[in-house]
Design an enzyme around this catalytic site. Structure first.
Site, PDB file in Angstrom:
ATOM      1  N   CYS A   1      -0.665  -3.351  14.931  1.00 47.69           N
ATOM      2  CA  CYS A   1      -0.438  -2.911  13.545  1.00 47.69           C
ATOM      3  C   CYS A   1      -0.877  -3.988  12.563  1.00 47.69           C
ATOM      4  CB  CYS A   1       1.043  -2.584  13.342  1.00 47.69           C
ATOM      5  SG  CYS A   1       1.456  -2.154  11.639  1.00 47.69           S
TER       6      CYS A   1
ATOM      7  N   GLY B   1       6.188  -2.336   6.527  1.00 44.49           N
ATOM      8  CA  GLY B   1       7.566  -2.786   6.623  1.00 44.49           C
ATOM      9  C   GLY B   1       8.425  -1.953   7.546  1.00 44.49           C
ATOM     10  N   GLU B   2       9.620  -2.468   7.824  1.00 42.36           N
ATOM     11  CA  GLU B   2      10.586  -1.776   8.664  1.00 42.36           C
ATOM     12  C   GLU B   2      11.691  -1.227   7.753  1.00 42.36           C
ATOM     13  OE1 GLU B   2      11.074  -0.507  11.627  1.00 42.36           O
ATOM     14  OE2 GLU B   2      13.059   0.011  10.899  1.00 42.36           O
TER      15      GLU B   2
ATOM     16  N   SER C   1      10.675   6.342   9.363  1.00 44.17           N
ATOM     17  CA  SER C   1      10.146   5.915  10.659  1.00 44.17           C
ATOM     18  C   SER C   1      10.600   4.487  10.949  1.00 44.17           C
ATOM     19  CB  SER C   1       8.613   5.985  10.633  1.00 44.17           C
ATOM     20  OG  SER C   1       8.073   5.492  11.830  1.00 44.17           O
TER      21      SER C   1
ATOM     22  N   CYS D   1       4.535  -5.574  15.895  1.00 45.27           N
ATOM     23  CA  CYS D   1       3.793  -4.655  16.778  1.00 45.27           C
ATOM     24  C   CYS D   1       2.335  -5.134  16.854  1.00 45.27           C
ATOM     25  CB  CYS D   1       3.864  -3.227  16.253  1.00 45.27           C
ATOM     26  SG  CYS D   1       5.564  -2.639  16.068  1.00 45.27           S
TER      27      CYS D   1
ATOM     28  N   CYS E   1       3.139   8.518   1.667  1.00 44.61           N
ATOM     29  CA  CYS E   1       3.576   7.524   2.648  1.00 44.61           C
ATOM     30  C   CYS E   1       3.849   6.240   1.869  1.00 44.61           C
ATOM     31  CB  CYS E   1       2.466   7.319   3.683  1.00 44.61           C
ATOM     32  SG  CYS E   1       2.838   6.024   4.868  1.00 44.61           S
TER      33      CYS E   1
ATOM     34  N   CYS F   1      -1.341   1.736   8.372  1.00 42.56           N
ATOM     35  CA  CYS F   1      -0.529   0.641   7.843  1.00 42.56           C
ATOM     36  C   CYS F   1      -1.224  -0.676   7.575  1.00 42.56           C
ATOM     37  CB  CYS F   1       0.539   0.280   8.862  1.00 42.56           C
ATOM     38  SG  CYS F   1       1.610   1.590   9.201  1.00 42.56           S
TER      39      CYS F   1
ATOM     40  N   GLU G   1       0.828  -1.199   0.000  1.00 46.20           N
ATOM     41  CA  GLU G   1       0.000   0.000   0.000  1.00 46.20           C
ATOM     42  C   GLU G   1       0.861   1.247   0.000  1.00 46.20           C
ATOM     43  OE1 GLU G   1      -2.515  -0.166   3.405  1.00 46.20           O
ATOM     44  OE2 GLU G   1      -3.179  -2.194   2.956  1.00 46.20           O
TER      45      GLU G   1
ATOM     46  N   SER H   1       9.461   4.783  16.594  1.00 50.59           N
ATOM     47  CA  SER H   1       8.170   4.375  17.162  1.00 50.59           C
ATOM     48  C   SER H   1       8.391   3.819  18.561  1.00 50.59           C
ATOM     49  CB  SER H   1       7.535   3.316  16.254  1.00 50.59           C
ATOM     50  OG  SER H   1       7.256   3.878  14.994  1.00 50.59           O
ATOM     51  N   LEU H   2       8.102   4.633  19.570  1.00 53.29           N
ATOM     52  CA  LEU H   2       8.422   4.257  20.944  1.00 53.29           C
ATOM     53  C   LEU H   2       7.266   3.477  21.594  1.00 53.29           C
ATOM     54  CD1 LEU H   2      10.748   4.627  22.974  1.00 53.29           C
ATOM     55  CD2 LEU H   2       9.622   6.733  23.748  1.00 53.29           C
ATOM     56  N   HIS H   3       6.114   4.077  21.655  1.00 54.10           N
ATOM     57  CA  HIS H   3       4.855   3.447  22.092  1.00 54.10           C
ATOM     58  C   HIS H   3       4.780   3.070  23.565  1.00 54.10           C
ATOM     59  CE1 HIS H   3       4.161   3.526  17.904  1.00 54.10           C
ATOM     60  NE2 HIS H   3       4.685   2.368  17.606  1.00 54.10           N
TER      61      HIS H   3
ATOM     62  N   CYS I   1       5.693  -7.229   7.472  1.00 57.32           N
ATOM     63  CA  CYS I   1       6.662  -6.679   8.419  1.00 57.32           C
ATOM     64  C   CYS I   1       6.987  -7.742   9.457  1.00 57.32           C
ATOM     65  CB  CYS I   1       6.088  -5.434   9.100  1.00 57.32           C
ATOM     66  SG  CYS I   1       7.279  -4.593  10.181  1.00 57.32           S
TER      67      CYS I   1
ATOM     68  N   ASN J   1      -5.581   3.846  15.389  1.00 57.91           N
ATOM     69  CA  ASN J   1      -6.530   3.738  14.289  1.00 57.91           C
ATOM     70  C   ASN J   1      -7.031   2.293  14.277  1.00 57.91           C
ATOM     71  OD1 ASN J   1      -7.920   4.343  11.975  1.00 57.91           O
ATOM     72  ND2 ASN J   1      -6.150   5.070  10.849  1.00 57.91           N
TER      73      ASN J   1
HETATM   74  N1  SAH Z   1       8.128  -0.043  10.918  1.00 55.45           N
HETATM   75  C1  SAH Z   1       8.222   1.382  11.007  1.00 55.45           C
HETATM   76  C2  SAH Z   1       7.397   2.126   9.986  1.00 55.45           C
HETATM   77  C3  SAH Z   1       6.010   1.655   9.664  1.00 55.45           C
HETATM   78  S1  SAH Z   1       4.755   1.944  10.860  1.00 55.45           S
HETATM   79  C4  SAH Z   1       7.885   1.837  12.411  1.00 55.45           C
HETATM   80  O1  SAH Z   1       7.608   0.998  13.267  1.00 55.45           O
HETATM   81  O2  SAH Z   1       7.939   3.038  12.681  1.00 55.45           O
HETATM   82  C5  SAH Z   1       4.510   3.682  10.895  1.00 55.45           C
HETATM   83  C6  SAH Z   1       3.843   4.160  12.171  1.00 55.45           C
HETATM   84  O3  SAH Z   1       2.449   3.810  12.198  1.00 55.45           O
HETATM   85  C7  SAH Z   1       4.465   3.537  13.404  1.00 55.45           C
HETATM   86  O4  SAH Z   1       4.663   4.509  14.399  1.00 55.45           O
HETATM   87  C8  SAH Z   1       3.403   2.541  13.805  1.00 55.45           C
HETATM   88  O5  SAH Z   1       3.512   2.192  15.140  1.00 55.45           O
HETATM   89  C9  SAH Z   1       2.130   3.287  13.458  1.00 55.45           C
HETATM   90  N2  SAH Z   1       0.923   2.445  13.418  1.00 55.45           N
HETATM   91  C10 SAH Z   1       0.835   1.153  13.035  1.00 55.45           C
HETATM   92  N3  SAH Z   1      -0.433   0.698  13.159  1.00 55.45           N
HETATM   93  C11 SAH Z   1      -1.176   1.742  13.629  1.00 55.45           C
HETATM   94  C12 SAH Z   1      -2.554   1.885  13.970  1.00 55.45           C
HETATM   95  N4  SAH Z   1      -3.427   0.907  13.822  1.00 55.45           N
HETATM   96  N5  SAH Z   1      -2.951   3.099  14.436  1.00 55.45           N
HETATM   97  C13 SAH Z   1      -2.073   4.128  14.554  1.00 55.45           C
HETATM   98  N6  SAH Z   1      -0.769   4.031  14.238  1.00 55.45           N
HETATM   99  C14 SAH Z   1      -0.306   2.845  13.795  1.00 55.45           C
END
Ligand code: SAH
Length: 353
Positions: free
Chosen positions: A117, A159-160, A191, A114, A103, A333, A90, A214-216, A110, A290
């Site tokens: 995701c 992807g990463e 990212s 996470c 984007c 994503c 996508e 992406s810390l979270h 991936c 999301n």
């Molecule tokens: N792998 C990389 C880049 C792809 S994800 C990374 O981890 O940063 C890009 C961003 O979208 C990341 O911060 C990821 O955590 C976030 N993301 C993934 N799924 C999501 C969702 N359902 N709602 C909001 N953000 C999301």
């Protein structure tokens, strides 16, 4: 047939020479692709006819097909592309004021896992080639009217990216080249889930792009739950690598934080984040989750978000609360890909890139 977009400028020039053509034809081809947004070799009217037909027989300009296009009311457009091997990725065009941000994806699936995701639910299949990354940029630029140009790139699709720097960096070099898309490197953000070794490589090479991590979660117990790959990395190692990136490049790092109701959105996590980020030249980008079909996570209430924000702001943290764009079209994503019926021919791939 080879993918034309996989050729470096030097490759294209030496191929042209082998055809008895001057090297400057490479610049002409680039201009047609990146500036004039040509859709086929036949349009490249200042190339000799014979060269156009040789290009046509030796190279593919497009290796993917558009499987779906979705447009949201806010102008966000999302493409699902079916690749030559049947796998799908996508990419998204976002319209925000005068900004035209895309984007893009770097892998099919991936491997980071996470839990919230959609991209990683089925693991990773393979890396995208440089040409496949460039093809996303070109296809999205072709959605714009001729008087508009792409202004920003976020490498935040599937992807990463730091697991595929080999193919990503040449694609970004063309995105920034004056003879490519001509996008300022400062308007490109990569990212990452936070791979310290690769972050240090970016720092050492002083890549001109912006880095988002992406810390979270503010601690390893919680981060291991949300971002399983963290178990072998750890928050401290990521922050150390991010500090190194800032020291080497002078560009402050963005930390992304997806807010998940009752998981990482409490006042306790906000206070821990203040401690963690205080004194670090950085920006905290908070993104409400999301929703993803089939996953049990929820977006926090407005009150929870407001409380989280107050604690960070009064703690002096440089924080931005990102608005959701395109969520009506599953723009987070990997969501749209999953909402489509499976493609007819998917070649199973054993090795993981
Ligand atoms: N792998 C990389 C880049 C792809 S994800 C990374 O981890 O940063 C890009 C961003 O979208 C990341 O911060 C990821 O955590 C976030 N993301 C993934 N799924 C999501 C969702 N359902 N709602 C909001 N953000 C999301």
């Amino acid at each position: 047939m080879r993918h034309l977009l996989d050729l470096s400028t030097a490759d294209l020039e030496s191929w042209l020479e082998s055809q008895g053509e001057p090297r400057y034809r490479a610049a002409q081809v680039r201009k047609w692709l990146y500036e004039r947004r040509a859709g086929e070799f036949g349009e490249m009217s200042d190339l000799p006819k014979r060269l156009r037909s040789t290009l046509e027989t030796e190279f593919q300009l497009w290796t993917s097909e558009v499987a779906a296009t979705h447009r949201a009311a806010d102008g966000t457009e999302k493409l699902v592309l079916t690749l030559h091997d049947g796998h799908r990725i996508e990419c998204v065009l976002l319209r925000d004021g005068i900004r035209r941000t895309i984007c893009i994806s770097t892998q099919v699936g991936c491997a980071m896992g996470c839990v919230f995701c959609a991209s990683g639910l089925d693991g990773v299949v393979r890396n995208l080639s440089t040409g496949e990354i460039l093809e996303q940029m070109l296809r999205l630029s072709r959605l714009l009217p001729t008087d508009e140009r792409l202004s920003h790139i976020v490498v935040m699709g599937m992807g990463e990216p730091l697991a595929n720097l080999k193919n990503l960096l040449p694609a970004l070099a063309l995105a920034t080249a004056p003879t490519g898309l001509g996008i300022s490197a400062r308007r490109i953000t990569i990212s990452t889930v936070g791979l310290p070794e690769a972050i240090r490589r970016l720092a050492a090479e002083n890549v001109p792009y912006h880095l988002a991590v992406s810390l979270h979660a503010p601690d390893d117990v919680l981060r291991n739950r949300l971002v399983p790959v963290n178990a072998s990395i750890g928050v401290a190692a990521i922050l150390a690598a991010a500090d190194e990136f800032f020291a080497a490049t002078g560009r402050r790092v963005t930390f992304e934080y997806v807010l998940l109701a009752d998981l990482n959105d409490g006042p306790e996590q906000a206070r821990q984040l203040v401690k963690l980020l205080a004194g670090r030249p950085s920006l905290l980008n908070v993104i409400p989750f999301n929703p993803v079909a089939g996953l049990p996570y929820r977006t926090p209430s407005d009150e929870a978000i407001a409380q989280f924000r107050r604690i960070l702001e009064s703690g002096g943290i440089n924080v931005m609360f990102r608005q959701r764009k395109g969520d009506k079209i599953n723009a987070a994503c990997g969501q749209l890909r999953r909402s489509l019926p499976p493609p007819p021919t998917v070649t199973p791939v054993a090795s993981h890139g």
